[in-house]
Design an enzyme around this catalytic site. Sequence first.
Site, PDB file in Angstrom:
ATOM      1  N   SER A 144       0.827  -1.212   0.000  1.00 49.32           N
ATOM      2  CA  SER A 144       0.000   0.000   0.000  1.00 49.32           C
ATOM      3  C   SER A 144       0.857   1.256   0.000  1.00 49.32           C
ATOM      4  O   SER A 144       1.962   1.268   0.556  1.00 49.32           O
ATOM      5  CB  SER A 144      -0.875   0.013   1.261  1.00 49.32           C
ATOM      6  OG  SER A 144      -1.603   1.224   1.353  1.00 49.32           O
ATOM      7  N   TYR A 157      -1.728  -0.267  10.218  1.00 44.19           N
ATOM      8  CA  TYR A 157      -1.976  -0.819   8.873  1.00 44.19           C
ATOM      9  C   TYR A 157      -0.712  -0.672   8.026  1.00 44.19           C
ATOM     10  O   TYR A 157      -0.247  -1.630   7.395  1.00 44.19           O
ATOM     11  CB  TYR A 157      -3.150  -0.082   8.237  1.00 44.19           C
ATOM     12  CG  TYR A 157      -3.448  -0.452   6.809  1.00 44.19           C
ATOM     13  CD1 TYR A 157      -4.029  -1.678   6.490  1.00 44.19           C
ATOM     14  CD2 TYR A 157      -3.159   0.430   5.764  1.00 44.19           C
ATOM     15  CE1 TYR A 157      -4.312  -2.015   5.171  1.00 44.19           C
ATOM     16  CE2 TYR A 157      -3.439   0.099   4.447  1.00 44.19           C
ATOM     17  CZ  TYR A 157      -4.017  -1.120   4.153  1.00 44.19           C
ATOM     18  OH  TYR A 157      -4.286  -1.447   2.844  1.00 44.19           O
TER      19      TYR A 157
HETATM   20  P1  NDP Z   1     -11.718  -5.639  -0.205  1.00 42.30           P
HETATM   21  O1  NDP Z   1     -12.240  -5.455   1.172  1.00 42.30           O
HETATM   22  O2  NDP Z   1     -12.647  -5.468  -1.338  1.00 42.30           O
HETATM   23  O3  NDP Z   1     -11.027  -7.060  -0.353  1.00 42.30           O
HETATM   24  C1  NDP Z   1     -10.360  -7.671   0.720  1.00 42.30           C
HETATM   25  C2  NDP Z   1     -10.305  -9.151   0.424  1.00 42.30           C
HETATM   26  O4  NDP Z   1      -9.568  -9.786   1.476  1.00 42.30           O
HETATM   27  C3  NDP Z   1     -11.684  -9.781   0.382  1.00 42.30           C
HETATM   28  O5  NDP Z   1     -11.742 -10.652  -0.723  1.00 42.30           O
HETATM   29  C4  NDP Z   1     -11.743 -10.566   1.679  1.00 42.30           C
HETATM   30  O6  NDP Z   1     -12.498 -11.752   1.489  1.00 42.30           O
HETATM   31  C5  NDP Z   1     -10.277 -10.924   1.878  1.00 42.30           C
HETATM   32  N1  NDP Z   1      -9.974 -11.287   3.247  1.00 42.30           N
HETATM   33  C6  NDP Z   1     -10.021 -10.519   4.348  1.00 42.30           C
HETATM   34  N2  NDP Z   1      -9.694 -11.241   5.427  1.00 42.30           N
HETATM   35  C7  NDP Z   1      -9.416 -12.498   4.993  1.00 42.30           C
HETATM   36  C8  NDP Z   1      -9.023 -13.699   5.609  1.00 42.30           C
HETATM   37  N3  NDP Z   1      -8.842 -13.788   6.935  1.00 42.30           N
HETATM   38  N4  NDP Z   1      -8.841 -14.794   4.838  1.00 42.30           N
HETATM   39  C9  NDP Z   1      -9.034 -14.731   3.510  1.00 42.30           C
HETATM   40  N5  NDP Z   1      -9.407 -13.632   2.864  1.00 42.30           N
HETATM   41  C10 NDP Z   1      -9.600 -12.525   3.599  1.00 42.30           C
HETATM   42  O7  NDP Z   1     -10.493  -4.636  -0.312  1.00 42.30           O
HETATM   43  P2  NDP Z   1      -9.354  -4.433  -1.428  1.00 42.30           P
HETATM   44  O8  NDP Z   1      -9.652  -5.161  -2.665  1.00 42.30           O
HETATM   45  O9  NDP Z   1      -9.124  -2.984  -1.484  1.00 42.30           O
HETATM   46  O10 NDP Z   1      -8.114  -5.080  -0.692  1.00 42.30           O
HETATM   47  C11 NDP Z   1      -7.213  -5.980  -1.326  1.00 42.30           C
HETATM   48  C12 NDP Z   1      -5.801  -5.674  -0.848  1.00 42.30           C
HETATM   49  O11 NDP Z   1      -5.414  -4.389  -1.322  1.00 42.30           O
HETATM   50  C13 NDP Z   1      -5.657  -5.622   0.687  1.00 42.30           C
HETATM   51  O12 NDP Z   1      -4.460  -6.255   1.059  1.00 42.30           O
HETATM   52  C14 NDP Z   1      -5.579  -4.127   0.957  1.00 42.30           C
HETATM   53  O13 NDP Z   1      -4.879  -3.858   2.155  1.00 42.30           O
HETATM   54  C15 NDP Z   1      -4.839  -3.662  -0.277  1.00 42.30           C
HETATM   55  N6  NDP Z   1      -4.955  -2.226  -0.580  1.00 42.30           N
HETATM   56  C16 NDP Z   1      -6.161  -1.661  -0.850  1.00 42.30           C
HETATM   57  C17 NDP Z   1      -6.253  -0.304  -1.090  1.00 42.30           C
HETATM   58  C18 NDP Z   1      -7.541   0.393  -1.362  1.00 42.30           C
HETATM   59  O14 NDP Z   1      -7.579   1.645  -1.383  1.00 42.30           O
HETATM   60  N7  NDP Z   1      -8.635  -0.326  -1.591  1.00 42.30           N
HETATM   61  C19 NDP Z   1      -5.058   0.560  -1.092  1.00 42.30           C
HETATM   62  C20 NDP Z   1      -3.830  -0.154  -0.832  1.00 42.30           C
HETATM   63  C21 NDP Z   1      -3.798  -1.490  -0.575  1.00 42.30           C
HETATM   64  P3  NDP Z   1     -13.481 -12.446   2.536  1.00 42.30           P
HETATM   65  O15 NDP Z   1     -14.004 -11.360   3.435  1.00 42.30           O
HETATM   66  O16 NDP Z   1     -14.519 -13.062   1.675  1.00 42.30           O
HETATM   67  O17 NDP Z   1     -12.624 -13.460   3.234  1.00 42.30           O
END
Ligand code: NDP
Length: 248
Positions: A144, A157
């Site tokens: 990030s 974070y």
């Molecule tokens: P979302 O919340 O849309 O996606 C997060 C994903 O992580 C979901 O598919 C969720 O699936 C999964 N997840 C969370 N906890 C678990 C777990 N314990 N086991 C398995 N899967 C898990 O957010 P983003 O798409 O934005 O996030 C994706 C990545 O990008 C993350 O690492 C985030 O930190 C990073 N990021 C995002 C930014 C943004 O602005 N959106 C900026 C910078 C980085 P489920 O709940 O079904 O398990």
Amino acid sequence: MKMNDITGTVVAITGASSGIGEATARLLAEHGALVALGARRTDRLDSLVAEIVAGGGRAIACEVDVTSASTVVDFVARTVDAFGRLDVFVGNAGVSSLSPISELDTAGWSSMIDVNLRGVLNGIAAAMPVFQTQGRGHFVTTVSTSGIKIVPTQAVYAATKNAVRTLMEGLRQESTDGVLRTTSISPGYVQTELVDAIADVRIREAAQASMATMGIPAAAVARAIAFAIEQPHDVEIGDLTIRPTRQG
Ligand code: NDP
């Protein structure tokens, strides 16, 4: 410019039930990759698999909690069972429990450490033996811009994301025999569900407003991930930052 051919490339993606993971699975499958989708919300994964298969692609869904090492091992095993190999492991699952450090949200800290850091380590532990046996493999992680510009409420974070950045550089330094590629993708604000679970209403609404006004679509990050994957194996895209043009 056209993408290099990734037809038949086997990619396992954690956090594929929404946001960046979902968009990445869709884009890679459109270009012929065979995708394994991991997350906890299997109803979402099943819908995405159905969509990809209906479009002529190949995909499987696996219930994965990245904080549980055994479910990640099972995810990799099921991917190899289904597609015969594993070329890329995208450690993308993440959570962001944003709050000032002084509020001592220790449960939120633990959750971010467990998902964002331990989850990536669990992915490395699960995929590494397969990559070593094959003689090649590629780890991609979603870190990030929070770890590049540290802003209030995002310290823990950002710490988890910078721990992963450090981990990936260490892995890269230990992998100069040409077997492993490592890529860290650093997105800025991306329009996803990531901040919707933040407990503090003011912090949540401020993050949602930033995402709504300047966030880029998840597909933009998917294209960056695809760019890293499509390179020939002797070309490693190490770090990519992709943020809204207007982000400070
Ligand atoms: P979302 O919340 O849309 O996606 C997060 C994903 O992580 C979901 O598919 C969720 O699936 C999964 N997840 C969370 N906890 C678990 C777990 N314990 N086991 C398995 N899967 C898990 O957010 P983003 O798409 O934005 O996030 C994706 C990545 O990008 C993350 O690492 C985030 O930190 C990073 N990021 C995002 C930014 C943004 O602005 N959106 C900026 C910078 C980085 P489920 O709940 O079904 O398990």
